[in-house]
Enzyme design. Structure first.
Site, PDB file in Angstrom:
ATOM      1  N   ASP A  71      80.827  80.371  24.370  1.00 22.77           N
ATOM      2  CA  ASP A  71      80.041  79.319  25.165  1.00 22.77           C
ATOM      3  C   ASP A  71      78.988  78.721  24.459  1.00 22.77           C
ATOM      4  O   ASP A  71      78.508  79.652  23.449  1.00 22.77           O
ATOM      5  CB  ASP A  71      79.408  79.769  26.670  1.00 22.77           C
ATOM      6  CG  ASP A  71      78.713  78.657  27.287  1.00 22.77           C
ATOM      7  OD1 ASP A  71      79.127  77.455  27.174  1.00 22.77           O
ATOM      8  OD2 ASP A  71      77.503  79.116  27.575  1.00 22.77           O
ATOM      9  N   ASP A  73      75.746  76.352  25.181  1.00 26.54           N
ATOM     10  CA  ASP A  73      74.365  76.405  25.873  1.00 26.54           C
ATOM     11  C   ASP A  73      73.756  77.718  26.682  1.00 26.54           C
ATOM     12  O   ASP A  73      74.662  78.215  27.336  1.00 26.54           O
ATOM     13  CB  ASP A  73      74.161  75.393  27.066  1.00 26.54           C
ATOM     14  CG  ASP A  73      74.353  73.901  26.204  1.00 26.54           C
ATOM     15  OD1 ASP A  73      74.281  73.739  24.925  1.00 26.54           O
ATOM     16  OD2 ASP A  73      74.300  72.640  26.912  1.00 26.54           O
ATOM     17  N   ARG A 116      74.981  64.188  35.708  1.00 27.86           N
ATOM     18  CA  ARG A 116      74.110  64.259  34.812  1.00 27.86           C
ATOM     19  C   ARG A 116      74.085  63.376  33.682  1.00 27.86           C
ATOM     20  O   ARG A 116      73.178  62.607  33.335  1.00 27.86           O
ATOM     21  CB  ARG A 116      74.118  65.812  34.228  1.00 27.86           C
ATOM     22  CG  ARG A 116      73.603  66.786  35.130  1.00 27.86           C
ATOM     23  CD  ARG A 116      73.648  68.316  34.527  1.00 27.86           C
ATOM     24  NE  ARG A 116      74.941  68.603  34.693  1.00 27.86           N
ATOM     25  CZ  ARG A 116      75.413  69.812  33.930  1.00 27.86           C
ATOM     26  NH1 ARG A 116      74.629  70.426  33.210  1.00 27.86           N
ATOM     27  NH2 ARG A 116      76.693  70.237  34.013  1.00 27.86           N
ATOM     28  N   SER A 160      82.495  74.520  24.802  1.00 28.45           N
ATOM     29  CA  SER A 160      81.267  74.164  25.655  1.00 28.45           C
ATOM     30  C   SER A 160      81.286  72.918  26.605  1.00 28.45           C
ATOM     31  O   SER A 160      82.009  71.898  26.278  1.00 28.45           O
ATOM     32  CB  SER A 160      80.160  73.488  24.533  1.00 28.45           C
ATOM     33  OG  SER A 160      78.956  73.056  25.159  1.00 28.45           O
ATOM     34  N   GLY A 161      80.815  72.993  27.561  1.00 25.56           N
ATOM     35  CA  GLY A 161      80.655  72.140  28.572  1.00 25.56           C
ATOM     36  C   GLY A 161      79.422  71.513  28.294  1.00 25.56           C
ATOM     37  O   GLY A 161      79.034  70.387  29.251  1.00 25.56           O
TER      38      GLY A 161
END
Length: 274
Positions: A71, A73, A116, A160-161
């Site tokens: 991942d 972040d 977001r 990554s999200g």
């Protein structure tokens, strides 16, 4: 006989743990190992000694590991990039709380990401560069871990999200093999509030790991996955070894390895055969 890895170089602490477990102590390059037949509770040991302690897996042959998937972040880097963009734009209060709820597993990640991005509508993309240059820092041990894997011919990937902008630059900065992250629409240098393509949430992360299995023709026990949030759990389920790095409680409860005190390079300890 079970083998515990103590991720530190404090001899007196390691000796105390070995004595308490009635085990034999082995000093390795950058950590200690304790062999014991005693019963123990890992969570209890971690709480008492305030050090990272993990069980050496008998199911994974570390000499056969060929892929690391991380991942981004709060795992490979120390920040949540979208939160930093929001902070620069005066939208921190609205965005950060949504991020936290999603990482804890209390909000659907895909919907939370769309919310977001919509809040960030109208933000200038120059914020991305500012965050990358001023706020983004690699997690302790990240460079050492990636370089170690390169040295033993283990491929590395980011899934990554977060945002493609940051993942792509980290991919080049660290010399990673591949990456996948979210794309957002930008028109005339401003975010439109729209997501382009599928959101890289929990299911898409797992799908990407499966793609890499097929691409590199790997078996499950040849893959290590590292993450910190609830949206990493699906890809952790299909990995040979899952690592929770300074992770949310729900992740620590559902993974093989827990790292809360030391850096990402602690993962190297599992490969030390000296």
């Amino acid at each position: 006989m079970k083998i515990l890895i103590i991720h530190c170089q404090d001899l007196s602490l390691a000796e105390k743990i070995a004595t308490d477990l009635n085990g034999s102590l082995m000093r390795m390059k950058k950590h200690f190992r304790v062999q014991t037949n005693n019963k123990f509770n890992l969570d209890h040991l971690r709480t008492i000694y305030k050090v990272d302690i993990n069980l050496l897996s008998k199911e994974v042959n570390f000499s056969e590991v060929r892929l690391l998937v991380s991942d981004m972040d709060s795992t490979l880097i120390t920040i949540e990039t979208i939160d930093e963009i929001a902070k620069l734009s005066g939208l921190s209060d609205e965005v950060t709380s949504i991020t936290e709820e999603a990482m804890q597993g209390r909000l659907d990640f895909t919907e939370s990401f769309k919310r977001r991005v919509l809040i960030l509508k109208g933000v200038n993309e120059s914020c991305f560069k500012t965050v990358y240059e001023k706020s983004l820092k690699l997690s302790p041990g990240a460079t050492e871990l990636i370089n170690f894997f390169k040295s033993i011919q283990v491929k590395s990937a980011i899934v990554s999200g977060g945002l493609h902008y940051f993942a792509e630059r980290l991919h080049r900065q660290l010399g990673l093999d591949t990456f996948r992250a979210n794309n957002v629409e930008i028109v005339n240098n401003f975010l439109t509030g729209k997501v382009l393509g599928k959101v890289i949430g929990a299911r898409e992360k797992a799908n990407y790991v499966n793609e890499l299995y097929n691409l590199y023709q790997l078996e499950r026990n040849q893959v290590i996955v590292i993450g910190d949030g609830a949206n990493d759990l699906e890809m952790m389920k299909i990995a040979g070894l899952s690592v929770a790095y300074h992770a949310k409680p729900i992740v620590q409860e559902n993974c093989n390895i827990v790292i809360n005190h030391s850096g990402l390079d602690s993962v190297i300890d599992f490969f030390d055969s000296s």
